[in-house]
Design an enzyme around this catalytic site. Structure first.
Site, mmCIF file in Angstrom:
data_model
loop_
_atom_site.group_PDB
_atom_site.id
_atom_site.type_symbol
_atom_site.label_atom_id
_atom_site.label_comp_id
_atom_site.label_asym_id
_atom_site.label_seq_id
_atom_site.Cartn_x
_atom_site.Cartn_y
_atom_site.Cartn_z
ATOM 1 N N HIS A 56 0.872 -1.169 0.000
ATOM 2 C CA HIS A 56 0.000 0.000 0.000
ATOM 3 C C HIS A 56 0.910 1.220 0.000
ATOM 4 O O HIS A 56 2.030 1.172 0.518
ATOM 5 C CB HIS A 56 -0.883 0.023 1.247
ATOM 6 N N CYS B 202 -4.525 2.191 -4.713
ATOM 7 C CA CYS B 202 -3.781 3.244 -4.017
ATOM 8 C C CYS B 202 -2.452 3.549 -4.696
ATOM 9 O O CYS B 202 -2.000 4.699 -4.723
ATOM 10 C CB CYS B 202 -3.533 2.839 -2.563
#
Length: 210
Positions: free
Chosen positions: A32, A102
């Protein structure tokens, strides 16, 4: 890190699975990422769209490293306006685990702010996975391993940091006041976030085979 008339852009990278400890050196893993600009970390998730959190404190992931990407030629407010321009392309309903996640948001934001992409290894797993996207259940493709907390909002005047909602002497998951939290307490919280993220990923993998 700052320069007169410029704003530092820092990429914060997080682990989404324990195997990253072994695969990271090979340029592969589940990550992430979020961009720290002017003291706010910007990221993207399903439902929330573009959102902010405290730098290095994304829920559901374990912080790995910060990468200094460069300096944006302008103030942090100018940088916020650039990120705002991406809102229509990164609405919560547009989220896809493989093709618009993301990391693709962080990459596009870096391109707009600095003219350079993020390191390719960060989104490499999703890139290769996109070739098998036809095997991924539709409901899984829209689920983000890291959940958005505070949606991004703007005004023409400087605002307070969006993460103020986290302020105060709250109680941590292990019952400790955040005002007196020790390094051990913080580590426990990180481990619980990591365990929650791993549980979601494992559930998602099982669903994909059912």
């Amino acid at each position: 890190m700052s320069k007169k008339g410029k704003t530092a852009v820092i990429l914060n990278v997080y682990d989404l699975m324990e195997a990253n400890a072994y695969t990271h050196a090979l340029g592969f893993g589940a990550f992430h990422s979020g961009l720290d600009v002017g003291g706010d970390e910007y990221s993207f998730a399903g439902g929330a769209g573009i959102f902010t959190c405290r730098p290095k404190q994304a829920d559901g992931a374990v912080f790995r490293e910060s990468i200094h990407m460069g300096y944006f030629d302008g103030s942090s407010m100018d940088a916020r306006r650039v990120i705002e321009s991406l809102r229509s392309d990164f609405q919560g309903s547009h989220y896809n685990l493989l093709t618009k996640n993301c990391n693709t948001f962080a990459n596009e934001a870096c391109l707009q702010l600095l003219g350079i992409p993020i390191p390719s290894y960060i989104n490499r797993m999703a890139y290769f996975g996109s070739f098998l996207s036809c095997l991924l259940p539709k409901e899984l493709a829209g689920n983000a391993p890291v959940e958005g907390s505070t949606s991004l909002s703007y005004s023409n005047t400087p605002s307070q940091p969006s993460y103020q909602a986290y302020g105060g002497n709250g109680i941590s998951l292990n019952g400790t006041s955040s005002a007196t939290m020790t390094e051990d307490d913080a580590e426990i919280r990180r481990e619980k976030r990591r365990a929650a993220a791993m549980k979601r990923l494992e559930s998602a993998r099982q669903d994909s085979f059912n």
